[in-house]
Scaffold this motif. Structure first.
Motif, PDB file in Angstrom:
ATOM      1  N   GLN A  64       0.908  -1.354  -0.127  1.00  0.00           N
ATOM      2  CA  GLN A  64       0.035  -0.015   0.034  1.00  0.00           C
ATOM      3  C   GLN A  64       0.986   1.118  -0.064  1.00  0.00           C
ATOM      4  OE1 GLN A  64      -3.456  -0.658  -0.125  1.00  0.00           O
ATOM      5  NE2 GLN A  64      -3.606   1.475  -0.871  1.00  0.00           N
ATOM      6  N   GLN A  65       1.943   1.288   0.656  1.00  0.00           N
ATOM      7  CA  GLN A  65       3.079   2.534   0.978  1.00  0.00           C
ATOM      8  C   GLN A  65       3.278   2.543  -0.741  1.00  0.00           C
ATOM      9  OE1 GLN A  65       6.245   2.207   3.440  1.00  0.00           O
ATOM     10  NE2 GLN A  65       4.950   1.366   5.156  1.00  0.00           N
ATOM     11  N   ILE A  66       3.573   1.598  -1.318  1.00  0.00           N
ATOM     12  CA  ILE A  66       4.464   1.529  -2.716  1.00  0.00           C
ATOM     13  C   ILE A  66       3.422   2.163  -3.539  1.00  0.00           C
ATOM     14  CG2 ILE A  66       5.467   0.316  -4.753  1.00  0.00           C
ATOM     15  CD1 ILE A  66       6.659  -1.599  -2.555  1.00  0.00           C
ATOM     16  N   LEU A  67       2.362   1.613  -3.493  1.00  0.00           N
ATOM     17  CA  LEU A  67       1.138   2.159  -4.450  1.00  0.00           C
ATOM     18  C   LEU A  67       0.774   3.630  -4.132  1.00  0.00           C
ATOM     19  CD1 LEU A  67      -0.855   1.101  -6.633  1.00  0.00           C
ATOM     20  CD2 LEU A  67      -2.612   0.551  -4.622  1.00  0.00           C
ATOM     21  N   GLY A  68       1.058   4.030  -2.847  1.00  0.00           N
ATOM     22  CA  GLY A  68       0.847   5.383  -2.485  1.00  0.00           C
ATOM     23  C   GLY A  68       2.068   6.200  -3.173  1.00  0.00           C
ATOM     24  N   HIS A  69       3.146   5.932  -3.163  1.00  0.00           N
ATOM     25  CA  HIS A  69       4.249   6.253  -3.856  1.00  0.00           C
ATOM     26  C   HIS A  69       3.986   6.574  -5.468  1.00  0.00           C
ATOM     27  CE1 HIS A  69       6.904   7.590  -0.525  1.00  0.00           C
ATOM     28  NE2 HIS A  69       6.513   6.285   0.109  1.00  0.00           N
TER      29      HIS A  69
END
Length: 107
Positions: A64-69
């Motif tokens: 989810q962090q990667i997707l946010g970035h």
């Protein structure tokens, strides 16, 4: 998603990818594998993050962090558009690197 895997493998040493990997606590190789898995899961039915978590073994929180970035699920479609130029059209690999740098440069 072989084309995406190949392109991401070529850019794994890119400073933007290295920087994002460090911020998230992954190696550049893990990050590129996660992005590839997110891209693959995005084209499949079901939840994108859950599908990528199943295929990578990474936690949904990290994905989810990667997707946010990346800019959210809509940005996964942008990766496909950037890859459209990877065969020499519309900027090719240089355009892809620039686009990835712009997306990963976000805090």
């Amino acid at each position: 998603m072989g084309l995406l895997d190949g392109i991401l493998g070529q850019v794994a040493g890119n400073p933007a990818i290295t920087n994002l990997a460090e911020r998230i606590g992954l190696s550049p190789e893990q990050l590129t594998a996660a992005i590839s898995a997110l891209g693959e899961a995005h084209t499949q039915p079901g939840d994108t993050v859950a599908g990528a978590a199943d295929s990578t073994g990474l936690s949904p929180d990290v994905l989810q962090q990667i997707l946010g970035h990346l800019g959210g699920e809509g940005a996964l479609g942008n990766l496909g558009a950037l890859l459209g130029g990877a065969n020499g059209e519309q900027g090719g690999l240089g355009g892809l690197l620039g686009g990835l740098g712009g997306m990963f440069g976000k805090s």
